[in-house]
Design a protein around this motif. Sequence first.
Motif, short mmCIF file in Angstrom:
data_model
loop_
_atom_site.label_atom_id
_atom_site.label_comp_id
_atom_site.label_asym_id
_atom_site.label_seq_id
_atom_site.Cartn_x
_atom_site.Cartn_y
_atom_site.Cartn_z
N TRP A 21 0.87 11.38 -50.31
CA TRP A 21 0.48 12.54 -50.95
C TRP A 21 -0.61 13.20 -50.85
N GLU A 22 -1.65 12.23 -51.43
CA GLU A 22 -2.89 11.67 -50.66
C GLU A 22 -3.66 11.89 -49.88
N ALA A 23 -3.30 11.93 -48.53
CA ALA A 23 -3.24 11.80 -47.43
C ALA A 23 -2.99 13.32 -46.63
N ASP A 24 -2.18 14.05 -47.43
CA ASP A 24 -2.29 15.37 -47.45
C ASP A 24 -0.97 15.56 -46.49
N VAL A 25 -0.05 14.12 -46.02
CA VAL A 25 0.77 14.14 -45.38
C VAL A 25 2.02 14.77 -46.28
N THR A 26 2.67 15.78 -45.39
CA THR A 26 4.31 15.87 -45.65
C THR A 26 4.81 15.40 -45.25
N ILE A 27 6.58 15.38 -45.96
CA ILE A 27 7.34 14.51 -45.73
C ILE A 27 8.39 15.56 -45.76
N LEU A 28 8.85 15.71 -44.17
CA LEU A 28 10.48 17.28 -44.41
C LEU A 28 11.36 15.28 -44.27
N VAL A 29 12.63 16.04 -45.44
CA VAL A 29 14.17 15.04 -45.23
C VAL A 29 15.38 16.01 -44.61
N ALA A 30 16.25 14.91 -44.03
CA ALA A 30 17.52 15.25 -43.42
C ALA A 30 18.09 14.64 -43.92
N GLN A 31 19.66 14.84 -44.15
CA GLN A 31 20.38 14.22 -44.26
C GLN A 31 21.61 14.38 -43.46
N THR A 32 22.28 13.27 -42.84
CA THR A 32 23.32 13.38 -41.48
C THR A 32 24.47 12.69 -41.93
N GLN A 33 24.65 12.07 -42.95
CA GLN A 33 25.66 10.81 -43.38
C GLN A 33 26.44 10.58 -42.11
N GLY A 34 25.27 9.74 -41.39
CA GLY A 34 25.42 8.88 -40.54
C GLY A 34 26.22 9.62 -38.97
N ARG A 35 26.42 10.80 -39.17
CA ARG A 35 26.79 11.08 -37.71
C ARG A 35 26.04 11.77 -36.67
N ALA A 36 26.74 11.27 -35.71
CA ALA A 36 25.35 11.33 -34.88
C ALA A 36 25.66 12.48 -34.61
N GLU A 37 26.09 14.16 -34.09
CA GLU A 37 25.73 15.30 -33.96
C GLU A 37 24.68 15.70 -35.10
N TYR A 38 24.91 15.04 -36.16
CA TYR A 38 23.76 15.31 -37.30
C TYR A 38 22.34 15.18 -37.11
N GLU A 39 23.11 14.07 -36.23
CA GLU A 39 21.58 12.91 -36.31
C GLU A 39 20.29 14.28 -35.18
N HIS A 40 21.48 14.23 -34.07
CA HIS A 40 20.43 15.00 -33.15
C HIS A 40 19.64 16.16 -33.42
N ARG A 41 20.72 16.97 -34.07
CA ARG A 41 20.20 18.34 -34.62
C ARG A 41 19.45 17.66 -35.70
N ALA A 42 18.90 16.58 -35.85
CA ALA A 42 17.78 16.80 -37.47
C ALA A 42 16.93 16.55 -36.69
N LEU A 43 17.00 15.38 -35.61
CA LEU A 43 15.64 14.93 -34.93
C LEU A 43 14.70 16.65 -34.04
N ASP A 44 15.91 16.92 -33.55
CA ASP A 44 15.49 18.75 -32.94
C ASP A 44 14.27 19.03 -33.80
N ARG A 45 15.57 19.31 -34.68
CA ARG A 45 14.20 20.36 -35.62
C ARG A 45 13.17 19.51 -35.98
N LEU A 46 12.93 18.24 -36.44
CA LEU A 46 11.69 17.49 -37.54
C LEU A 46 10.92 17.60 -35.85
N LEU A 47 10.82 17.28 -34.90
CA LEU A 47 10.20 16.86 -33.48
C LEU A 47 9.67 19.11 -32.99
N ARG A 48 10.12 19.98 -33.34
CA ARG A 48 10.51 21.28 -33.25
C ARG A 48 8.85 21.62 -33.81
#
Length: 355
Positions: free
Chosen positions: A103-130
């Motif tokens: 937090w003191e380095a002004d870094v923001t953490i974006l959290v995604a829950q995927t329930q371990g499902r591949a389709e949710y992981e793909h979607r989460a990674l795509d949005r996080l990278l965007r």
Amino acid sequence: MDGPVSSQKTAKRVTMMDVAKAAGCSQATVSVVLNNVTDIKISAELRARVVEAARSLGYGQKSFLRRAALDELRGGCIGFVVDQLATTSEAVNAIEGARQESWEADVTILVAQTQGRAEYEHRALDRLLRAGVQGIIYMSIFTRRVALDPVFETLPVPLVLLNCYTGDNRFPSVVPDEINGGRQATLALIEKGHHRIGTITGESFMEAAQDRLIGYRKALRKAGIDYDDQLVAQGSWTPTSGYEATQQLLALPERPTAIFCQNDKMAWGCMTALREAGLSVPGDVSVIGYDDEELARHLRPQLTTLDLPHRAMGAWAVRRLDHPPVAGNEPHAPHKVACAFIERASVATPRRLAR
């Protein structure tokens, strides 16, 4: 090589919980004060007490080396991908450790829950990278070896695994030192003079249960105490399973004088069964738990236990994101974080030795 439980306390970074304890208030109050939240009314005296506690403990102080380690991430964001958030506190603690580290380095953490499902992981990674994340922390709630989806193999940003690892150790990873944790718990009982020590395990397919049992056996072997299958009762991490497993141990021709429960919830059930059997803790039977959940401080007597270091693991994962890749794709051995021993009031010398 096995060795005695160290009497020296490992130096650790001061947390908000430490400040809250010193200031005599809640961790939420400390967060409000140190984050300069102005729309919540807190007395000037309490604010001053929190600030003084933080200053005296050195909360938030960083060495030049630590500041430099986050320079590449400064002003950016990190993606935190986890299979479950709601079922346990482990993910929340890990995210909090990552937040405190960054937090003191002004870094923001974006959290995604995927329930371990591949389709949710793909979607989460795509949005996080965007969103422009500069690194990904991938967490499993249960410590285990994971088979990552191929999409993780081609990420354009660094990846660190938290509470899990891959079979080829391709990525940096951090896990609790469960074997040594189980060993510490058992040695603490042995050092009090106990030789007939029962243990209540978690579900046997889980690495945490396997490793804590390995640690239990190592401690017995180190002390020259024979391993006895009858003293190992199967639980499932729940209070009910701890209760039923304790009844099983008490039905033995010679009951144990101490019980190592592999989590605090089973220890709660264990202590209930002991009390219903007319036995006192720790007078008749000593009890140790594991995880240092909030309930450990509210049981009577307060529960001796071990801390599951997810906050420290989250902080380590953030720092590791900024490291350069290992040359030649050399494997990364999982980094193990010690489980600190928390001594409270549920362990004592057996009565036959205390006379």
